[in-house]
Design an enzyme around this catalytic site. Structure first.
Site, PDB file in Angstrom:
ATOM      1  N   SER A  28     -10.268   3.034  95.253  1.00 34.86           N
ATOM      2  CA  SER A  28     -11.172   4.162  95.483  1.00 34.86           C
ATOM      3  C   SER A  28     -10.490   5.237  96.317  1.00 34.86           C
ATOM      4  O   SER A  28      -9.491   5.809  95.912  1.00 34.86           O
ATOM      5  CB  SER A  28     -12.461   3.664  96.120  1.00 34.86           C
ATOM      6  OG  SER A  28     -13.422   4.688  96.221  1.00 34.86           O
ATOM      7  N   ASP A  68     -13.166  11.366  94.292  1.00 35.35           N
ATOM      8  CA  ASP A  68     -12.187  10.468  94.906  1.00 35.35           C
ATOM      9  C   ASP A  68     -11.304   9.886  93.809  1.00 35.35           C
ATOM     10  O   ASP A  68     -11.375  10.296  92.644  1.00 35.35           O
ATOM     11  CB  ASP A  68     -12.901   9.379  95.710  1.00 35.35           C
ATOM     12  CG  ASP A  68     -13.704   8.431  94.823  1.00 35.35           C
ATOM     13  OD1 ASP A  68     -14.083   8.835  93.697  1.00 35.35           O
ATOM     14  OD2 ASP A  68     -13.975   7.300  95.235  1.00 35.35           O
ATOM     15  N   ASP A  88     -11.119   7.067  91.997  1.00 37.99           N
ATOM     16  CA  ASP A  88     -11.642   6.432  90.785  1.00 37.99           C
ATOM     17  C   ASP A  88     -12.881   7.133  90.243  1.00 37.99           C
ATOM     18  O   ASP A  88     -13.527   6.638  89.335  1.00 37.99           O
ATOM     19  CB  ASP A  88     -11.917   4.947  91.022  1.00 37.99           C
ATOM     20  CG  ASP A  88     -13.070   4.697  91.969  1.00 37.99           C
ATOM     21  OD1 ASP A  88     -13.218   5.446  92.947  1.00 37.99           O
ATOM     22  OD2 ASP A  88     -13.835   3.739  91.743  1.00 37.99           O
TER      23      ASP A  88
END
Length: 465
Positions: free
Chosen positions: A95, A231, A233
């Protein structure tokens, strides 16, 4: 710290995500949870993700299942494709955290695993069943990203963003090309910016001052109506108005929910409490921080009323749709996993349809403002001891909050959230799977929230680093 489950799946240092550990978690996941006929696998753009993906694909085949290779795709796109196929999924992503860390997110055919699923997976790690004699096959899914794009271009239509110049801060987001395609497909003019060949850990809740300055400069230099990003992902959005101001995720959440016609909100205790003053929602339910808790609250509501118009969102902006909603041009099927694209498109389309700017829509909301940031490189044992003392010792707590008025409420649901006389709020919480300590603040002006944040981050730095 060894890899462990947190609020966003398994996370840890890349050096500790060994082939043996990855194989054990994937085997435990397959043994503990239903998978359908296959397991879909996707990954983000951090350097370690492709190699980890190969380990995951190999292990799925060794478990006798079909492994579906989906490539570089956003987490919500992988979840959408797997759920539509009635299959499980594994996303390789860390992430927003730095590239020296990575992780795995697990999905059932119906969506994200629950905390109960996590418990079952952990219980099997030391008692893995024997592998079958027959290995499974591997297939390739080349439509995952395009299906995700079509979800939004079909629902919003080719004129939803017409006339708008939308900057796309691409950096190393796995959705960097998808965002450009969706803006263009919805009639806007995308302006791609800052493609990066190295991984940049963008945290939508803790944007560095130099990044904020750069975002504002891009808005001015390129005459943008807005700027968007995510972000790593793409399950957390970032929306910047034409003036260069970031619109917080817990502001995007209510705007998106209202535009989609939701009645019920599920959101963590860290989210902006402006929703208490908005009369367009019948119910708002507060949860612990993390999408599994938000999903559990949404599922409870849907169990009681399958027709409930319920949504969820987090302070980071990730949005979860629990009902079939109407877009400007078509319907949106439920997607009960954190999504970064829907809370970007919906507010922008709503602003354009109303003939106002996104800044004007945000300014019309009740005057309640939040700010958030985190300390990095914090020893977790030290932060846990500090928080324990803050919770148990009112005198210790009062000394730490010496500059604040008397406290009027203390909430220990997730970390320590203190409300002070006058309405200001400070929420302290250690990360569950990274060496970070977060601070959230709330006040009746933006500057007051920022000042509270700066003051108490400095105090935390003195105590914890």
């Amino acid at each position: 710290m060894p890899p462990k489950f947190g609020t966003s799946g398994l996370r840890g240092l890349v050096t500790e995500l060994t082939p043996e550990l990855i194989a054990s978690y994937v085997r435990a996941f397959v043994a503990a949870c239903p998978q359908g006929e296959a397991v879909h696998v996707g990954w983000d753009l951090r350097p370690s993700s492709p190699a980890i993906a190969e380990m995951v694909l190999q292990t799925i085949c060794e478990c006798g299942l079909t492994a579906v290779r989906c490539g570089h795709v956003p987490t919500p796109a992988l979840a959408l494709g797997a759920m539509n196929a009635g299959c499980g999924a594994v996303m390789i992503t860390g992430s927003h955290i730095p590239a020296d860390r990575n992780g795995l997110k697990f999905y059932l055919p119906v969506g994200e695993i629950s905390k109960e699923d996590e418990t079952q997976i952990l219980a099997l790690l030391d008692h893995l069943p024997d592998l079958p004699e027959r290995k499974g096959d591997e297939k390739v899914n080349l439509t995952c990203a395009n299906d995700y794009i079509a979800r939004y271009t079909d629902a919003f239509g080719s004129h939803a963003l017409s006339g708008l110049r939308i900057g796309v801060y691409q950096h190393s987001s796995v959705a960097r090309e998808i965002m450009v395609a969706v803006v263009q497909g919805c009639g806007g003019t995308p302006v791609p910016l800052a493609w990066s060949d190295t991984f940049i850990p963008v945290d939508t809740e803790a944007v560095a001052p130099e990044t904020r300055s750069q975002l504002a400069t891009w808005c001015t230099v390129n005459a943008l109506d807005a700027l968007i990003s995510t972000d790593g992902d793409a399950d957390r959005p970032m929306l910047i108005d034409a003036n260069g101001a970031i619109i917080a995720g817990d502001v995007l959440g209510p705007i998106t929910a209202r535009a989609l016609g939701a009645d019920i909100l599920c959101t963590p205790v860290s989210s902006n409490s402006m929703i208490n003053q908005m009369d367009c929602f019948t119910t708002n339910r507060r949860t612990r921080i993390g999408s599994p808790y938000v999903i559990a609250a949404m599922e409870d509501i849907l169990d009681a009323d399958i027709e409930a118009k319920v949504v969820g969102y987090e302070a980071n902006g990730g949005f979860l749709l629990g009902f079939k909603a109407a877009g400007p041009n078509g319907s949106l099927a439920p997607l009960m996993t954190r999504d970064g694209l829907l809370p970007l498109l919906t507010p922008l389309a709503a602003a354009r349809a109303a003939g106002v700017t996104i800044a004007e829509i945000a300014a019309a909301l009740p005057p309640c403002f939040t700010a958030a940031d985190r300390l990095q490189g914090v020893d977790q044992n030290r932060s846990e001891l500090f928080l324990k003392q803050m919770k148990q010792d009112a005198g210790y707590r009062a000394a730490f909050f010496a500059s604040m008025p008397p406290e009027v409420a203390v909430d220990n649901k997730d970390g320590l959230r203190v409300t002070f006389r006058g309405g200001d709020v400070i929420h302290l919480r250690p990360s569950g799977n990274a060496p970070e300590f977060r601070c959230y603040t709330e006040a009746n002006t933006h500057q007051a929230a920022v000042t509270l944040l700066e003051t108490h981050l400095s105090a935390l730095r003195d105590r914890l680093t």
